[in-house]
Design a protein around this motif. Structure first.
Motif, PDB file in Angstrom:
ATOM      1  N   UNK A   1      40.888  44.307  44.198  1.00 19.19           N
ATOM      2  CA  UNK A   1      41.815  44.988  43.282  1.00 19.19           C
ATOM      3  C   UNK A   1      41.232  45.067  41.873  1.00 19.19           C
ATOM      4  N   UNK A   2      40.691  43.960  41.383  1.00 19.18           N
ATOM      5  CA  UNK A   2      40.203  43.915  39.999  1.00 19.18           C
ATOM      6  C   UNK A   2      38.685  44.011  39.875  1.00 19.18           C
ATOM      7  N   UNK A   3      37.962  43.842  40.995  1.00 21.84           N
ATOM      8  CA  UNK A   3      36.510  43.913  40.942  1.00 21.84           C
ATOM      9  C   UNK A   3      35.914  45.097  41.663  1.00 21.84           C
ATOM     10  N   UNK A   4      36.739  45.839  42.400  1.00 23.68           N
ATOM     11  CA  UNK A   4      36.240  47.013  43.113  1.00 23.68           C
ATOM     12  C   UNK A   4      35.750  48.087  42.155  1.00 23.68           C
ATOM     13  N   UNK A   5      36.461  48.244  41.036  1.00 25.75           N
ATOM     14  CA  UNK A   5      35.994  49.147  39.982  1.00 25.75           C
ATOM     15  C   UNK A   5      35.020  48.342  39.114  1.00 25.75           C
ATOM     16  N   UNK A   6      33.737  48.495  39.350  1.00 24.90           N
ATOM     17  CA  UNK A   6      32.710  47.621  38.800  1.00 24.90           C
ATOM     18  C   UNK A   6      32.778  47.445  37.289  1.00 24.90           C
ATOM     19  N   UNK A   7      32.981  48.490  36.456  1.00 25.64           N
ATOM     20  CA  UNK A   7      32.965  48.264  35.011  1.00 25.64           C
ATOM     21  C   UNK A   7      34.002  47.251  34.537  1.00 25.64           C
ATOM     22  N   UNK A   8      35.055  47.040  35.326  1.00 26.70           N
ATOM     23  CA  UNK A   8      36.083  46.075  34.936  1.00 26.70           C
ATOM     24  C   UNK A   8      35.624  44.632  35.152  1.00 26.70           C
ATOM     25  N   UNK A   9      34.771  44.408  36.154  1.00 32.36           N
ATOM     26  CA  UNK A   9      34.300  43.040  36.424  1.00 32.36           C
ATOM     27  C   UNK A   9      32.847  43.085  36.900  1.00 32.36           C
ATOM     28  N   UNK A  10      31.915  43.398  36.024  1.00 28.69           N
ATOM     29  CA  UNK A  10      30.509  43.483  36.457  1.00 28.69           C
ATOM     30  C   UNK A  10      29.956  42.102  36.801  1.00 28.69           C
ATOM     31  N   UNK A  11      29.200  42.041  37.888  1.00 23.95           N
ATOM     32  CA  UNK A  11      28.641  40.757  38.324  1.00 23.95           C
ATOM     33  C   UNK A  11      27.442  40.337  37.478  1.00 23.95           C
ATOM     34  N   UNK A  12      26.849  41.276  36.814  1.00 23.47           N
ATOM     35  CA  UNK A  12      25.705  40.974  35.966  1.00 23.47           C
ATOM     36  C   UNK A  12      25.561  42.059  34.908  1.00 23.47           C
ATOM     37  N   UNK A  13      24.822  41.781  33.852  1.00 25.17           N
ATOM     38  CA  UNK A  13      24.565  42.759  32.794  1.00 25.17           C
ATOM     39  C   UNK A  13      23.075  42.732  32.455  1.00 25.17           C
TER      40      UNK A  13
ATOM     41  N   UNK B   1      31.674  49.514  20.580  1.00 27.68           N
ATOM     42  CA  UNK B   1      31.463  48.111  20.211  1.00 27.68           C
ATOM     43  C   UNK B   1      32.501  47.226  20.895  1.00 27.68           C
ATOM     44  N   UNK B   2      33.749  47.593  20.725  1.00 26.69           N
ATOM     45  CA  UNK B   2      34.860  46.796  21.276  1.00 26.69           C
ATOM     46  C   UNK B   2      34.837  46.812  22.812  1.00 26.69           C
ATOM     47  N   UNK B   3      34.574  47.965  23.400  1.00 25.62           N
ATOM     48  CA  UNK B   3      34.534  48.067  24.860  1.00 25.62           C
ATOM     49  C   UNK B   3      33.384  47.246  25.431  1.00 25.62           C
ATOM     50  N   UNK B   4      32.216  47.303  24.791  1.00 26.58           N
ATOM     51  CA  UNK B   4      31.071  46.548  25.286  1.00 26.58           C
ATOM     52  C   UNK B   4      31.324  45.043  25.166  1.00 26.58           C
ATOM     53  N   UNK B   5      31.980  44.622  24.109  1.00 27.66           N
ATOM     54  CA  UNK B   5      32.315  43.201  23.962  1.00 27.66           C
ATOM     55  C   UNK B   5      33.239  42.763  25.100  1.00 27.66           C
ATOM     56  N   UNK B   6      34.201  43.613  25.415  1.00 28.95           N
ATOM     57  CA  UNK B   6      35.113  43.275  26.523  1.00 28.95           C
ATOM     58  C   UNK B   6      34.379  43.260  27.858  1.00 28.95           C
ATOM     59  N   UNK B   7      33.385  44.113  28.026  1.00 28.05           N
ATOM     60  CA  UNK B   7      32.594  44.126  29.264  1.00 28.05           C
ATOM     61  C   UNK B   7      31.829  42.813  29.415  1.00 28.05           C
ATOM     62  N   UNK B   8      31.263  42.304  28.307  1.00 26.08           N
ATOM     63  CA  UNK B   8      30.572  41.022  28.382  1.00 26.08           C
ATOM     64  C   UNK B   8      31.543  39.893  28.742  1.00 26.08           C
ATOM     65  N   UNK B   9      32.760  39.963  28.219  1.00 27.72           N
ATOM     66  CA  UNK B   9      33.771  38.955  28.578  1.00 27.72           C
ATOM     67  C   UNK B   9      34.104  39.052  30.058  1.00 27.72           C
ATOM     68  N   UNK B  10      34.275  40.260  30.543  1.00 27.87           N
ATOM     69  CA  UNK B  10      34.642  40.434  31.954  1.00 27.87           C
ATOM     70  C   UNK B  10      33.504  40.001  32.881  1.00 27.87           C
ATOM     71  N   UNK B  11      32.267  40.136  32.459  1.00 23.78           N
ATOM     72  CA  UNK B  11      31.157  39.652  33.269  1.00 23.78           C
ATOM     73  C   UNK B  11      31.149  38.121  33.300  1.00 23.78           C
ATOM     74  N   UNK B  12      31.436  37.492  32.154  1.00 28.55           N
ATOM     75  CA  UNK B  12      31.563  36.036  32.121  1.00 28.55           C
ATOM     76  C   UNK B  12      32.755  35.599  32.977  1.00 28.55           C
TER      77      UNK B  12
END
Length: 808
Positions: free
Chosen positions: A694-706, A484-495
């Motif tokens: 550096x911060x977007x190469x690892x996709x789960x950290x900064x996904x361009x879309x969900x 739950x917490x990880x998925x919420x953070x993923x949505x934040x990182x996509x925004x």
């Protein structure tokens, strides 16, 4: 025959002035062709230009010339001909075959040949006369000599084989138009000549250069760096050029001393100034690509830009090569056709390991950690979103019963002590997400609450994924389930990806830098001090933005293909972002103050950025105060006022709420605004651009879309849910390749404070540039020393890594 030989010998410097024969009978051609004589007289390096003159003469007679035969001789080494009569290329001595080869390209019409002979004799006489400094009544005068050095740029393909001519223009006269007696102006080479005048030209005001594209030679562009003219040790003039010359027109360039419009007292100088700005206002014109966003340059693609605004050949090759080979270099080529979802994070890891940096590898290892999530709001690619708050927003109903603070503290106390921070993505609220590969995507506008702990670590304590609270919009907490917490953070990182790319990066650096550049090129002539100060910070900006409009944000571009914020939402986000952009938010010290972030620990963007701002400010202050001694002088400079007026009108759409000035009234106003321009085009762009991989190469950290909607209730998320939400394999591959391209430093990178083009020629601004460079080097050393003790080195604002302009 003897008279013609005497004339020839005198032209070659072996005769005496008394041997000059004024009248030569064309019938004496039987023994020696004057055309042949003229060509023998010319050194090999001048033969092509001489031949071009012959051919021009024929064209004036409308007599056809067999110029195609010239192809076999135009590349012959010095002193040699290539005979077209031989079945294969074979070099033969000039004196044996020159005349025979020449006759093959000369017309057979007797009348034309006779007129050609008269012309050749005239040319020989002209050359002979110039050797003795003019007619006899002029020989007794003392000629004034100007020693000229012309510098060709060292860029790829900057040289030319076309003839180049120069004329000096002074306050008391002009020189003759003189040919640079060099067959090829090679890249990085200097061509020297002496121009003799019957009297002093006075103070030199400008030079005129023209390059002729003769029929027998291909059109060959030339990049001229500068011209230096020396009359004596104390009288030396420098003419900055740094321009491509491609046509046959005459181009005027001013002497290097900076002049405001009311300083320009020379009539010839004022006329050149007027013509320059009239021409530039046409070739650098405004265009509105979409309502509600800044205007851009009017151009039909990158190749339609003026030469001066285009990439160098080196930069162009680098960009195309990196763009075309990025997928191969990253080992992603085969993934571009795989439309499946990821089955496991380990599968992503296997791909990612093909290429990484120290930071990207660190992010891949720790991306799920809360402390890294909080750290990126301070030192990631968008450090201007976070703010310290004293009260919670009304639409973010976090209460004490939801959060547990150390030391039995509560929310009110932590707010009062200045330990609570907010990241609000309200800019994205209500935006319709893109459709990628036929699948509806999802883009949230979350609110994130963070807490500074006693150990100065910034930790997230609450996340709400939509702006409007409600039962279907729960507040996620670190105490919730892991997924739950990880998925919420993923949505934040996509925004975070959308807000960073469109607002912090595209709008507030690229598009604004283009506005500054176009207004500069339209309104300030090369001789203006502000042009000299700011033009290094416009390098490549117009072309990189034209490429971005085509490849990154256009209808069939990367953003459309991979981002939830692409498509319909893209320009709406840009429009909303511009309406909220303020002058204070673009000035880093003001932005830090307004967000109450002055004393935040571990805020390396702020530490390095404020120091850089201060160094730039001091440099700009020195330059401005050298040229503007009072507020009245600033107000009198109509060119300067037009520059800022167009920035206000075309960059900020005449919005008074932006705080952007529409005119300058004081020297201090001018200093601050110019500091902001330089900081935006260099340091701020580096801060938001350089860390993308550096911060977007690892996709789960900064996904361009969900691909899945946000959870509307807790305890439902699983590992499978998370993998189904992340972008598919092909979208991931394209996103990684794009961030790799945008983060890669070019081979012709010019760092902040380096000035390979010497637009300033006066002692004071040159000295200030050296002091500026020294201050930047000192800051760089301090940053390198500090970074040795950091878990994640912050390098993006190290001056040695900051490019002088928005060039990528």
């Amino acid at each position: 025959m003897e008279s013609l030989l005497a004339l020839l010998h005198h032209c070659r410097g072996v005769g005496r002035p008394g041997e000059l024969v004024r009248d030569v009978d064309p019938q004496e051609f039987e023994g020696l062709d004057p055309v042949y004589a003229y060509f023998i007289y010319e050194e090999w390096g001048q033969i092509c230009a001489a031949f071009a003159k012959v051919q021009d003469y024929f064209f004036s007679l409308r007599v056809p010339v067999k110029s195609h035969l010239w192809n076999s001789v135009k590349y012959a080494p010095r002193g040699m001909w290539c005979s077209p009569f031989l079945g294969k290329l074979q070099w033969t001595p000039l004196h044996r075959h020159a005349k025979q080869n020449l006759l093959q390209v000369l017309p057979t019409n007797k009348h034309a040949q006779y007129k050609l002979r008269l012309w050749a004799i005239g040319r020989l006489k002209e050359e002979a006369c110039s050797r003795v400094s003019g007619p006899r009544h002029m020989q007794e005068r003392t000629m004034v000599e100007y020693h000229v050095t012309v510098y060709t740029g060292d860029q790829t393909y900057s040289s030319t084989i076309n003839p180049v001519y120069i004329k000096l223009v002074g306050t008391e006269g002009k020189s003759e138009r003189v040919w640079l007696r060099s067959f090829i102006n090679l890249g990085g080479w200097e061509t020297t000549l002496t121009i003799s005048c019957p009297k002093s030209l006075g103070q030199l005001v400008l030079i005129e250069l023209d390059k002729q594209n003769y029929y027998i030679l291909p059109k060959d562009d030339w990049f001229a760096s500068k011209v230096m003219v020396k009359r004596s040790e104390k009288e030396v003039y420098t003419f900055p050029i740094y321009s491509w010359i491609s046509d046959g027109e005459t181009h005027a360039f001013r002497e290097g001393k900076a002049l405001r419009i009311f300083d320009d007292t020379s009539s010839s100088g004022r006329e050149v100034r007027r013509r320059e700005m009239s021409k530039r206002s046409i070739i650098y014109n405004w265009d509105l690509s979409h309502d509600g966003i800044p205007y851009s340059i009017k151009a039909d693609g990158p190749n339609d830009l003026p030469y001066k605004a285009q990439f160098s050949h080196t930069k162009a090759f680098d960009f195309v090569y990196t763009f075309s080979t990025g997928l191969i270099e990253l080992g992603l080529k085969g993934l571009m056709i795989n439309h499946e979802n990821w089955e496991d994070l380990a599968q992503i890891n296997a791909v990612f390991n093909n290429k990484d940096t120290f930071v990207s590898k660190f992010v891949q290892k720790h991306w799920e950690k809360d402390w890294l999530f909080g750290y990126q709001f301070l030192n990631g690619t968008n450090p201007n979103l976070i703010q310290r708050i004293k009260t919670l927003p009304a639409n973010f109903p976090v209460t004490d019963d939801l959060i547990c603070f150390p030391n039995n503290s509560n929310l009110d106390q932590e707010l009062k002590h200045g330990n609570i921070y907010l990241c609000n993505f309200e800019n994205l609220d209500g935006m319709r997400a893109n459709i990628v590969e036929g699948v509806q995507q999802y883009l949230m506008a979350p609110l994130v609450l963070l807490h500074k702990r006693p150990d100065d670590t910034l930790m997230p304590i609450a996340i709400q994924l939509k702006q409007k609270p409600g039962e279907d919009n729960p507040i996620f907490l670190p105490s919730d389930s892991h997924h739950d917490w990880l998925l919420a953070k993923i949505f934040v990182r996509s925004a975070y990806f959308a807000e960073h790319q469109l607002n912090a990066h595209l709008l507030r650096t690229h598009l604004l830098a283009e506005v500054f550049a176009v207004s500069l090129l339209r309104n300030l002539p090369m001789v203006h001090p502000l042009y000299k100060l700011l033009v290094p910070h416009t390098r490549y900006t117009l072309q990189i933005n034209e490429l971005a409009r085509d490849r990154l944000i256009g209808p069939k571009s990367v953003f459309t293909d991979i981002a939830a914020s692409g498509g319909e939402a893209l320009f709406k986000i840009l429009e909303r972002s511009l309406s909220k952009t303020t002058y204070r938010s673009l000035c880093l010290p003001d932005s830090i103050t307004d967000r109450d972030m002055e004393d935040v620990p571990n805020f390396y963007y702020k530490q390095d950025g404020v120091r850089l701002w201060e160094i730039i400010y001091k440099f700009v202050q020195g330059i401005i105060l050298h040229y503007y001694k009072s507020d009245k002088e600033v107000q009198r400079d109509t060119e300067l006022q037009t520059w800022i007026g167009e920035i206000f009108k075309f960059g900020f759409l005449s919005n008074p709420e932006s705080g952007i000035p529409d005119k300058f009234t004081t020297v201090s106003d001018l200093i601050k605004f110019v500091t902001m321009v330089i900081f935006t085009c260099s340091a701020q762009h580096a801060a938001v651009n350089s860390g993308q991989f550096d911060y977007g190469g690892w996709m789960p950290n900064t996904p361009s879309t969900l691909q899945q909607p946000p959870p509307s209730e807790k305890w439902k998320a699983t590992k499978t849910t998370m993998l189904q939400t992340l972008p598919p394999i092909n979208v991931t591959a394209q996103g990684i390749a794009t961030t790799w391209l945008l983060s890669k430093q070019s081979s012709d990178f010019v760092r902040l404070g380096d000035y390979p083009e010497e637009h300033f020629t006066e002692n004071t601004p040159r000295r200030l540039q050296k002091v500026f460079r020294t201050s930047l080097d000192e800051l760089s050393a301090k940053i390198v020393s500090r970074n040795t003790d950091l878990k994640i080195p912050y390098t993006y604002l190290n001056p040695s890594k900051v490019e002088n302009s928005v060039a990528i």
